[in-house]
Design an enzyme around this catalytic site. Structure first.
Site, mmCIF file in Angstrom:
data_model
loop_
_atom_site.group_PDB
_atom_site.id
_atom_site.type_symbol
_atom_site.label_atom_id
_atom_site.label_comp_id
_atom_site.label_asym_id
_atom_site.label_seq_id
_atom_site.Cartn_x
_atom_site.Cartn_y
_atom_site.Cartn_z
ATOM 1 N N GLY A 3 0.841 -1.199 0.000
ATOM 2 C CA GLY A 3 0.000 0.000 0.000
ATOM 3 C C GLY A 3 0.870 1.240 0.000
ATOM 4 N N SER A 4 0.278 2.363 -0.295
ATOM 5 C CA SER A 4 1.025 3.617 -0.321
ATOM 6 C C SER A 4 0.141 4.746 0.175
ATOM 7 C CB SER A 4 1.534 3.918 -1.740
ATOM 8 O OG SER A 4 0.447 4.019 -2.637
ATOM 9 N N GLY A 5 0.780 5.794 0.645
ATOM 10 C CA GLY A 5 0.053 6.937 1.169
ATOM 11 C C GLY A 5 0.846 8.212 0.983
ATOM 12 N N LEU A 40 3.266 -8.751 9.834
ATOM 13 C CA LEU A 40 2.419 -8.705 8.646
ATOM 14 C C LEU A 40 1.029 -9.217 8.988
ATOM 15 C CD1 LEU A 40 2.192 -8.257 5.546
ATOM 16 C CD2 LEU A 40 2.760 -10.671 5.289
ATOM 17 N N GLY A 90 -5.427 -8.134 5.567
ATOM 18 C CA GLY A 90 -5.621 -6.839 4.928
ATOM 19 C C GLY A 90 -6.408 -5.855 5.794
ATOM 20 N N GLU A 91 -6.942 -4.818 5.154
ATOM 21 C CA GLU A 91 -7.671 -3.762 5.852
ATOM 22 C C GLU A 91 -9.123 -4.149 6.089
ATOM 23 O OE1 GLU A 91 -5.211 -0.203 3.504
ATOM 24 O OE2 GLU A 91 -7.394 -0.310 3.400
ATOM 25 N N ASP A 150 -6.200 9.024 14.449
ATOM 26 C CA ASP A 150 -6.463 8.711 13.036
ATOM 27 C C ASP A 150 -7.090 7.329 12.910
ATOM 28 O OD1 ASP A 150 -6.581 9.274 10.337
ATOM 29 O OD2 ASP A 150 -4.543 8.554 9.927
ATOM 30 N N LYS A 209 -9.578 4.746 11.673
ATOM 31 C CA LYS A 209 -10.429 4.602 10.493
ATOM 32 C C LYS A 209 -10.335 3.163 10.025
ATOM 33 C CE LYS A 209 -6.702 6.428 7.559
ATOM 34 N NZ LYS A 209 -6.339 7.454 6.564
ATOM 35 N N ASN A 235 -7.032 1.718 8.966
ATOM 36 C CA ASN A 235 -6.022 1.502 10.000
ATOM 37 C C ASN A 235 -6.404 0.390 10.973
ATOM 38 O OD1 ASN A 235 -4.322 3.423 8.968
ATOM 39 N ND2 ASN A 235 -5.037 5.067 10.305
ATOM 40 N N ASP A 293 -0.833 2.257 12.483
ATOM 41 C CA ASP A 293 -0.571 3.620 12.013
ATOM 42 C C ASP A 293 -0.682 4.647 13.135
ATOM 43 O OD1 ASP A 293 0.004 5.787 10.487
ATOM 44 O OD2 ASP A 293 -1.348 5.264 8.859
ATOM 45 N N THR A 336 -8.294 11.915 9.370
ATOM 46 C CA THR A 336 -8.952 11.797 8.065
ATOM 47 C C THR A 336 -10.317 12.476 8.148
ATOM 48 O OG1 THR A 336 -7.790 9.715 7.701
ATOM 49 C CG2 THR A 336 -9.716 10.156 6.320
#
Length: 505
Positions: free
Chosen positions: A193-195, A269, A273-274, A313, A315, A318, A334, A353
């Protein structure tokens, strides 16, 4: 001389002295010493031991992605994979015969090989020989077809979700951009992922093949020289400090930290996932699973608040899941915007956010400040979305701006979406999405709410902890940076908002 010794029969019957003398005088090449009788015993001639060949170095490595499989080093120029016991990597020897995946695999499913390339190089290939298909990076090869196998390619069997390997080309050093200490311990693979401040990479610990997540924080993006440290939108030092301190089964764990041209945080890890991806239409969580996950979130935030830490943060993106299975642990991640408070501290920085921001963040930033209750509001937004599948506040609402929706506490209520949800669940949502900070539920009040007094749910959580070798609750705790991608459900047409304190009819 050795030739002559061979001709004179060394080790055979001795010639008479006269014959030897005659031979010596005629050739002028043999010494008189050669005519002396041999001693009774001669020391054995030491034979030189042949040098051991250097250990063969692998040219590629397949890291196992699925339980039951093991990683594999490519030493020879060809290896077959399949159910056949004669395959170099035989699925039969993995004790997978009881699994559905094993039944879908061919005796010779695929082979990996390499051939000479330009300038003394080699090219790695994968070739499909299966009936049900071999997939590389989600694309079907097709029986009898081959494809160059690139670094970090993911290999799946029979179906794209059945990812079993990721290929690492050890002849291509793509790791040089990372600090030496990091490279020595980990092989960095694909991007998860990226941000705004960086990205998260999938990686493998060299000595154990353990899968980890490496959060890479781009220094040039987050270190804004024109802002003091306390006002920067992201604080690596604080995040690492918090990660080192926390130890809870529902909080992400830090494994390592490195600094080079960027910051590198190595984390456990989370393969599920999210949580955000679990509620994308048409998928929807059952109320029972919402309760199970939300209970874990509350425990994690309670742990943070008791130690003076505010996340700021919270959400769906996260909240990570330990497994693709529905029955799993969730972990909050995060901490880049988190804040460690003193006894009487209040925060004044506008962060978080937008869709999850508490009203007091928008109305008090830079003035009166705000405290732990901002996390309670964000948890209310998360619970709202888990139960209904859509956000309570959205910038797609034409009647009110996002800021007005939040500060007034007017969320979107769609009766059809909430019809299957119990009144108790919606009551907890309302008590968390209360504009008045003094009346808003705190974490302890939420944990005591009737909706969460579910013994079977709590027992299931304890069973998971036992399976993870966690004997007590606050014992154990892939971090993804805040993603900036546009969320699909934010584009939906939404009904007219209602006040957060209004009970549906």
């Amino acid at each position: 001389m050795s030739g002559r010794q061979g001709e004179s029969g060394v080790g055979g019957s001795q010639a008479p002295p006269s014959a030897a003398s005659s031979s010596s005088s005629s050739s002028g090449t043999l010494s008189s010493l050669e005519t002396l009788p041999a001693p009774e015993s001669l020391p054995p001639i030491a034979e030189e031991e042949p040098d051991e060949p250097p250990p063969q170095q692998p040219w590629g490595r397949l890291f196992a992605l699925r339980p039951g499989f093991h990683s594999f080093d490519c030493l020879s120029n060809e290896c077959w994979f399949g159910r056949d016991p004669d395959c170099g990597y035989s699925f039969t020897r993995l004790n997978l015969a009881h699994t559905e995946l094993y039944k879908q695999c061919s005796k010779k499913h695929f082979r990996i090989f390499r051939e000479p390339g330009p300038r003394n190089s080699h090219v790695a290939y994968i070739e499909d020989h299966s009936l049900n298909g071999t997939f590389v990076n989600d694309k079907l090869l097709g029986k009898g077809k081959k494809l160059p196998l690139t670094h970090n390619a993911e290999i799946a069997l029979a179906q794209t979700p059945n990812k079993v390997f990721v290929f690492s080309d050890l002849m291509v050093d793509s790791q040089l951009e990372y600090p030496k200490e990091l490279r020595e311990k980990y092989i960095i693979s694909n991007t998860l992922g990226s941000g705004a401040c960086g990205e998260v990479k999938w990686a493998f610990e060299r000595t154990t093949d353990r899968k980890v997540a490496i959060k890479i924080i781009n220094k040039s993006r987050f270190m804004m020289d024109d802002l003091p440290q306390t006002e920067r939108p992201f604080n690596v030092e604080t995040e690492v400090e918090i990660l080192k301190k926390v130890d809870h089964p529902c909080l992400i764990k830090i494994i390592d930290f490195f600094e080079g041209k960027d910051f590198y945080i190595v984390l456990e890890l989370m393969e599920g996932g999210e949580l955000f991806d679990r509620i994308l239409p048409p998928a929807r969580l059952s109320e029972a699973i919402c309760k199970f996950y939300f209970y874990q979130m509350l425990l994690a935030v309670q742990y943070l608040h008791e130690r003076g830490i505010i996340h700021r943060d919270l959400k769906l993106e996260n909240v990570l899941l330990s497994s693709p299975e529905e029955n799993c642990l969730v972990k909050i991640t995060d901490f880049g915007q988190s804040k460690i408070l003193g006894e009487t501290s209040l925060m004044q920085t506008l962060c978080g956010t937008p869709n999850y921001l508490a009203p007091e963040v928008l109305t008090s930033a830079g003035t009166a400040g705000y405290g732990r209750s901002v996390d309670c509001w964000s948890l209310g937004v998360i619970l709202f979305m888990c139960l209904s599948g859509y956000p309570p506040f959205s910038d797609q609402n034409a009647r009110l701006s996002l800021r007005e929706q939040i500060t007034r506490g007017e969320y979107v209520y769609c009766a059809e979406k909430w019809k299957p949800v119990s009144k108790e669940a919606f009551d907890l949502v309302q008590k968390l999405l209360t504009v008045d900070v003094d009346k808003r539920f705190k974490i302890e009040q939420a944990l005591a709410h009737p909706w969460l007094q579910d013994k079977s749910m709590k027992n299931r959580f304890q069973q998971l902890l036992t399976q993870m070798n966690d004997l007590v609750l606050p014992s154990e705790a892939p971090a993804l940076p805040s993603t900036s991608r546009k969320r699909r459900h934010e584009k939906e047409e939404l009904p007219t908002p209602k006040r957060a304190t209004q009970t549906p009819t």
